[in-house]
Each structure stands twice: as C-alpha cells, then as structure tokens.
Design an enzyme around this catalytic site. Structure first.
Site: not given
Ligand code: HMG
Ligand code: MG
Length: 306
Positions: A210, A250, A16-17, A241, A208
């Site tokens: 990055h 990430n 996803r990310d 993002c 989370h």
C-alpha cells in the site's frame, strides 16, 4: 549491475482490495466491467472478489453472483479471498479455480480483521487448504502488517517469518507479504525478504504494497533486487483495508507497469489499456485517479489551454 527478474507477474487486486474500501457498494455490473477491462489490458491474474461475511465487509457482498456472471477469458486466473470453510464452500459453489487465505503478523490486526488470533487463523485455514487440494484448487496466502501494524506499531521480520512459513508449509503455493499501512522503506523491505526467504523460497513470495507513505515503488524496486518477481497492485491505486484506518490504496498498477517497462521487465500488460480501465472505474466511483502515470498521460493527451 545486479540482475533483476526478466519477467514479473502482476496480481491485480483492485476488484477486491480496491472496491472493498469504497464507502458505497459498487454494482455487480461495474465490478464485472472492471474485471473485463483488466483482462483486456493483459492482466493474467485478477483477484475478483471475496467470500467474507457481508456484515464485516458489505462491499464484497454478491461475489457469488459476480462469479456466476463472470465471462472468463482464457489464460486468466480469477481468484477470491476465503477466510474459512464457509467462504471456501461458497467459492467452490461459484466455480472458482483459485482462492486466498489471509493471516497477519500482528495479533491485534488478526483480531480486528478476522476476529481470531494468528494461531486460530492458521487452524481455520488448514481445512480450507485441504479441501482446496481435494478439488484441485490452488491456495495463495497473505500475511498482513509485515512492515508495521496500525495497532502495534513496528513489526519485525522475525515476527513475519513464522507466519509465512506456516502458510507455505500448510500448502499455500505462494505467500504475499502485505505492507497494509504502507510504512515500509526500501531498507526494511529488503531485510524482510532476506529474513523470510530463509524459510520460504523467493520464487514462492510476493510483495503487496500500500502506498500510504509514497514508498511503494521504491519498495518494489528493493524487492526486485531481492529476486522477488510477483507483485500485487491495483489499477488507479484504488483500495485500502477497512480494518486499517488511514491506510491508502494499493500501489497503482499503471505506475508499477511503467517502472517495470522502464527496466525492460516483461509483464505482457498494455499500459494504455490499463489506463483506460482505471479511468472507467474512477468515473464510476467519482474518484480522482491515484495513478501518477495515468494522470500524467491523460494530462499530456489533453489539448493545452490557449
Ligand atoms: P466471525 O463473526 O468471527 O465469524 O467473523 P463467525 O464464524 O462467528 O460467524 C458469524 C456470522 O458470519 C455467521 O452468520 C456466519 O454464518 C457468518 P449468522 O449465523 O450470525 O447469520 N459468516 C460468513 N458469512 C459469509 N461468508 C463467510 C462467513 N463466515 C462466517 N465466509 C470472519 C469471522 C472471518 C467471517 C469475519 O471476520 C470476516 O468476514 N472478516 C473479513 C475481513 C476482511 O475481508 N478484511 C479485508 C480483507 S484482508 C486485507 O484487505 C489485507 C490484504 O489486502 C493484505 C494487506 O494489505 O495486508 C489481503
Ligand atoms: Mg491489501
């Protein structure tokens, strides 16, 4: 020595990310292969897709087909982002067992990312969380820009705390605090968790990170010292993002696993298989591998030039 958590759960966000930030959409077949490789490596929680507007994030289009074709391995949670009821209904139809809603600690980022204020986003999430409860679906919450915002600059822990608290009180079983642009340091990370933990129990918080400024592993170690035991990461460091320009991927799952293995913290994940998963998706994307551990391992397994 300060005691660290004995076990850590890694939430793998690359499907996803990671893929939401690719310039060109990735074939469903390749997304499925990545998810299966990650499951084979021992990941027990995989954020597999996103039920958002395809006008906003075209890379996640087809998540309904992806979930329909997913061959689920037992014991693995396959989750997806759902920003509103429209997304939740699509996720429900796709047979999802867990969803995530995503808010921000910065008003500007909230507007750019989901086209509404922070308060409006929480109002939108309320029916999602309620409907999810009726269907026995768990909801995870995210807060973005917890250590800095691409539009507003510094974000104070006191701005993050009420958003995390509201998500938790609304029914999110876990709230993941996102350093969306990777500007945090070990010091700011510790202060963030100290502050938010006054309102949300540490066992219900996740990190989370990055890795834009190369601080993500230090921030994870700082979080471990704060008794945080859930971290989101992305194989090969894929990601970013679309609404935070310049934000790098990430933190790489391989690098987090190497750190945790070195600390004797259990994860149940096999590093070699994880590296293989990263290598395969990097080949598909035609990208360099963002994991330092993977690059080092691959270089040392290549015969030296004579
Ligand atoms: P909007 O334009 O305000 O929504 O977008 P709307 O309700 O006005 O609807 C506009 C159109 O979109 C309508 O279609 C809706 O049906 C459709 P039309 O009638 O014009 O044909 N629509 C949808 N279509 C599919 N799925 C849906 C959906 N909802 C409406 N769920 C919206 C609001 C939230 C939908 C939009 O802003 C959006 O999709 N944003 C997604 C942004 C995103 O995915 N960002 C990346 C993920 S967050 C992230 O990466 C951060 C994180 O990793 C943590 C960190 O690092 O900080 C989690
Ligand atoms: Mg993110």
């Amino acid at each position: 020595m300060t005691s660290l958590p004995k076990q850590v759960r890694l939430v793998e966000v690359s499907p996803r990310d990671g893929l939401q930030n690719e310039k060109r959409p990735v074939a469903i077949e390749d997304r499925l292969r990545l998810i299966d490789d990650l499951g084979a490596a021992g990941l027990r929680y995989i954020e597999a897709g996103s039920f958002v507007s395809p006008q906003w994030v075209p890379q996640m289009a087809g998540s309904d087909e992806l979930f329909a074709r997913l061959s689920r391995r037992p014991g693995i949670t396959y989750a997806a982002l759902t920003p509103n009821m429209r997304g939740f209904e699509a996720a429900l139809a796709a047979g999802i067992e867990e969803v995530a809603v995503f808010a921000a600690a910065s008003e500007s980022f909230s507007q750019k990312n989901i086209n509404c204020s922070i308060a409006e986003s929480l109002d939108r999430f309320a029916p999602v969380i309620e409907a999810a409860g009726q269907h026995g679906i768990r909801v995870r919450g995210y807060v973005s820009c917890v250590l800095g915002c691409p539009y507003e600059g510094e974000i104070r822990p006191q701005q993050v705390m009420p958003v995390a608290r509201d998500l938790y009180q609304a029914g999110c079983y876990e709230v993941s605090l996102g350093d969306t642009i990777g500007v945090g340091t070990a010091g700011t990370t510790r202060r963030l968790f100290e502050t938010v933990a006054r309102e949300v129990p540490r066992a219900q918080l996740a990190g989370h990170f990055h890795d834009t400024y190369g601080q993500a592993l230090a921030n994870i170690y700082a979080s471990l010292l704060e008794d945080i035991a859930v971290f989101d990461s992305s194989v090969a460091g894929l990601g970013g993002c679309p609404y935070a320009s310049g934000a790098s991927g990430n933190v790489a799952s391989e690098d987090v696993l190497y750190l945790l293995d070195g600390l004797g913290v259990e994860t149940g994940i096999d590093l070699d298989r994880l590296i293989q998963a990263g290598v395969r998706i990097c080949n598909v994307l035609g990208r360099d591998n963002g994991s330092r551990v993977a690059r080092a391992r691959l270089a040392s397994s290549t015969p030296a030039c004579s």
